[in-house]
Scaffold this motif. Sequence first.
Motif, PDB file in Angstrom:
ATOM      1  N   GLU A 175       1.058  -0.350  -2.586  1.00  0.00           N
ATOM      2  CA  GLU A 175       1.128   1.248  -3.128  1.00  0.00           C
ATOM      3  C   GLU A 175       2.812   1.669  -2.760  1.00  0.00           C
ATOM      4  OE1 GLU A 175      -1.626   3.616  -1.048  1.00  0.00           O
ATOM      5  OE2 GLU A 175      -3.354   2.420  -2.341  1.00  0.00           O
ATOM      6  N   ASP A 176       3.185   0.993  -1.829  1.00  0.00           N
ATOM      7  CA  ASP A 176       4.737   1.511  -1.669  1.00  0.00           C
ATOM      8  C   ASP A 176       5.795   0.836  -2.754  1.00  0.00           C
ATOM      9  OD1 ASP A 176       4.754  -1.101  -0.754  1.00  0.00           O
ATOM     10  OD2 ASP A 176       5.335  -0.985   1.304  1.00  0.00           O
ATOM     11  N   GLY A 177       5.174   0.109  -3.496  1.00  0.00           N
ATOM     12  CA  GLY A 177       5.974  -0.378  -4.605  1.00  0.00           C
ATOM     13  C   GLY A 177       6.447  -1.836  -4.333  1.00  0.00           C
ATOM     14  N   SER A 178       6.128  -2.313  -3.165  1.00  0.00           N
ATOM     15  CA  SER A 178       6.665  -3.844  -2.785  1.00  0.00           C
ATOM     16  C   SER A 178       5.632  -4.641  -3.581  1.00  0.00           C
ATOM     17  CB  SER A 178       6.768  -3.935  -1.199  1.00  0.00           C
ATOM     18  OG  SER A 178       5.443  -3.805  -0.808  1.00  0.00           O
ATOM     19  N   VAL A 179       5.835  -6.170  -3.911  1.00  0.00           N
ATOM     20  CA  VAL A 179       5.072  -7.036  -4.567  1.00  0.00           C
ATOM     21  C   VAL A 179       4.606  -8.184  -3.362  1.00  0.00           C
ATOM     22  CG1 VAL A 179       5.108  -8.657  -6.424  1.00  0.00           C
ATOM     23  CG2 VAL A 179       5.886  -6.477  -6.655  1.00  0.00           C
ATOM     24  N   LYS A 180       3.529  -8.307  -3.383  1.00  0.00           N
ATOM     25  CA  LYS A 180       2.709  -9.446  -2.635  1.00  0.00           C
ATOM     26  C   LYS A 180       2.350 -10.382  -3.242  1.00  0.00           C
ATOM     27  CE  LYS A 180      -1.799  -7.453  -1.349  1.00  0.00           C
ATOM     28  NZ  LYS A 180      -2.640  -6.849  -0.144  1.00  0.00           N
TER      29      LYS A 180
END
Length: 304
Positions: free
Chosen positions: A145-150
Amino acid sequence: MPHQHTGLDKAQVLTEALPYIQRFSGKTLVVKYGGNAMTDPELESSFARDIVLLKTVGLNPIVVHGGGPQVDSLLKRLGQESDRIDGMRVTDEATMEVVEMVLGGSVNKSIVNLINKHGGRAIGLTGKDGNLLRARKLLMKKQNEDGSVKEIDLGMVGEVVGVKTDVLQMFTQSDFIPVIAPLGVDEQGNTYNINADLVAGKVAEALGAEKLILLTNISGVLDENKNLLTGLTTHEVDQLIETGVIYGGMIPKVSCALDAVKGGVVSAHIVDGRVPHATLLEIFTDHGVGTLITNRAKAAHPDA
């Protein structure tokens, strides 16, 4: 047209098909077979007859098949539930064993049998045969949700990194119709389950195929008003994804068609597998029954 003209209708159909048969003779086409077309006996026979007819009139059809529902039903019978993340099956070693049995075994042989029953000479392969499909582990990227990619590890789920075309050419140059199960192998000999659309796309690219045909459970790519979009350039497809007209489960299928065309396949078709003889209608008639994606019309899009 009244029914007393069926003889004439047939003649018209054949004359309409002739230029296409001439144009595509000797050309390779890769057909991804799955979904409803695979579970309805009438559609199964119409699919098999289409493939045999294509081979008989001089085209080289190659079939790549899925089999998700069949895998699910055996896992259920064995009491092994498997999870899905965004539609992708999480595949541990026990699940992989079942996937390989079903895709490389029962499903593959039933399609081979079906084509043979309709007068073809099908031969079943997995990506392991002749090192046909070289794979590596696929790490699925998911946006937080914070835009980071996992990256998500789905286990023995792979992507195609190489296709040995000599194996397929050996069959297409003879009377055989290859039927490929979407299992690949890496340098270490580990087996991976690969999405069948992706395998079909990569095989079509590697062979420089004339056409990639993805049989699906929908009528093709629809616009905002639910009308079928019959012909699209790669540029138009990119725009439809950007504006959200193509969304959800359609995106991976359309992206797969798009990649194949960008990778040298002349045209990709997303076709409704629920229509009897969909494959033939798409290839040999002026109207077709699905969405055709090509790289042509570049001139019309100077910025494409």
